[in-house]
Design an enzyme around this catalytic site. Structure first.
Site, PDB file in Angstrom:
ATOM      1  N   ASN A 145       0.849  -1.193   0.000  1.00  0.00           N
ATOM      2  CA  ASN A 145       0.000   0.000   0.000  1.00  0.00           C
ATOM      3  C   ASN A 145       0.880   1.236   0.000  1.00  0.00           C
ATOM      4  O   ASN A 145       1.999   1.221   0.519  1.00  0.00           O
ATOM      5  CB  ASN A 145      -0.892   0.015   1.239  1.00  0.00           C
ATOM      6  N   HIS A 166       0.848   5.230   1.254  1.00  0.00           N
ATOM      7  CA  HIS A 166       0.124   6.076   2.206  1.00  0.00           C
ATOM      8  C   HIS A 166       0.720   7.479   2.193  1.00  0.00           C
ATOM      9  O   HIS A 166       1.950   7.635   2.194  1.00  0.00           O
ATOM     10  CB  HIS A 166       0.222   5.476   3.612  1.00  0.00           C
ATOM     11  N   SER A 223       4.737   6.978   2.114  1.00  0.00           N
ATOM     12  CA  SER A 223       5.375   5.711   2.482  1.00  0.00           C
ATOM     13  C   SER A 223       4.729   4.567   1.703  1.00  0.00           C
ATOM     14  O   SER A 223       3.514   4.564   1.491  1.00  0.00           O
ATOM     15  CB  SER A 223       5.194   5.421   3.981  1.00  0.00           C
ATOM     16  N   ASP A 241      -2.105   0.707   8.188  1.00  0.00           N
ATOM     17  CA  ASP A 241      -0.932   1.573   7.986  1.00  0.00           C
ATOM     18  C   ASP A 241       0.183   1.258   8.981  1.00  0.00           C
ATOM     19  O   ASP A 241       0.943   2.152   9.389  1.00  0.00           O
ATOM     20  CB  ASP A 241      -1.320   3.058   8.092  1.00  0.00           C
TER      21      ASP A 241
END
Length: 207
Positions: free
Chosen positions: A113, A115, A142, A151
Site C-alpha cells: 500500500n 500512504h 510511504s 498503515d
C-alpha cells in the site's frame, strides 16, 4: 510461471487511480520487472477503470454494496478473482475499503500500500491537514506491506517533501502526490528484484 515470465500485479482502486496510472506507465517500460494483470475496483463508477481499459489492462468490479455489509464475503470474491487472474502481487492505490484479516492473511507478504504520510506519523485519513496542524517541517509518503493493523506494516520506502510556510492542504497534497507517483513504481521494482521465488510462487523479501 516460467522463469522468463514477469510477475502479475493486481491494482486495487476505488477512485481515479493516479498511482494506478503511474504503475501502469512504469510497467509499460521494458525495465520494469512485472506486468499489470488486473485493475479491480470495489465501485463500478471508479474513474480509474476507464483509464485502465484505455491502456488495455483487464478490469473487474466487485461492488461491495452488493454484499450487505458482509466484508468477508466481499473479500472472498475478490480473492477468487485475483487467483483466477494468476495474480502474484497486490498493490493498493487509493483503495478506500478497510480490509479484514481474511484478505490480508491470504496475501500476507504479497500486498503493498502507498500512504500519504511519513509513517508511523499520521496513519489513517486527512494526513495533509493533520501534518499542517501539527506544524511539521517535513511530510511525505510511504510504501509498506499491508498487515492486519491499518498503515502499520513494514515500511519498504519513503519520500519526503518540505512543508512550506504558505502551504495549504491542496498544495502540500499535490507535492506529496508527485512523489507518490515516483516512489511506488520504484519500491515495487526494488521489492520484486530483491525477492526470491518460493516454490509455491510466493514472494520472500531478502532483507
Amino acid at each position: 510461471m516460467t522463469p522468463s515470465s514477469k510477475p502479475r500485479i493486481a491494482i486495487l482502486i476505488s477512485g481515479r487511480g493516479s498511482n494506478m496510472l503511474a504503475l501502469i506507465q512504469a510497467a509499460e517500460q521494458a525495465f520494469f520487472p512485472a506486468e499489470i494483470g488486473l485493475v479491480l475496483s470495489n465501485t463500478p463508477h471508479a474513474e480509474g477503470l476507464a483509464i485502465a481499459k484505455a491502456h488495455h489492462i483487464p478490469t473487474h468490479v466487485e461492488d461491495h454494496t452488493l454484499y450487505k455489509k458482509n466484508r468477508q464475503s466481499h473479500e472472498e470474491a475478490i480473492h477468487a478473482v485475483l487467483k483466477q487472474a494468476n495474480i502474484e502481487l497486490v498493490c493498493l492505490a487509493g483503495y478506500m475499503r478497510m480490509l479484514s484479516d481474511y484478505l490480508v492473511t491470504q496475501w500476507e507478504g504479497k500486498m503493498l500500500n502507498i500512504h500519504p504520510s511519513l509513517l508511523p506519523t499520521f496513519p489513517g485519513l486527512n494526513t495533509h491537514k493533520r501534518a499542517l496542524e501539527a506544524g511539521v517541517k517535513i511530510h511525505g509518503c510511504s510504501v509498506h506491506l499491508v498487515t492486519e493493523i491499518m498503515d502499520d506494516g513494514p515500511i519498504l520506502g519513503q519520500a519526503a517533501v518540505p512543508v512550506l510556510p504558505d502551504d495549504t492542504e491542496k498544495s502540500l497534497a499535490l507535492r506529496v502526490l508527485e512523489q507518490e507517483h515516483k516512489l511506488y513504481p520504484r519500491v515495487i521494482k526494488h521489492f520484486i528484484e530483491r525477492a526470491s521465488a518460493h516454490p509455491k510462487g510466493e514472494f520472500l523479501l531478502n532483507g
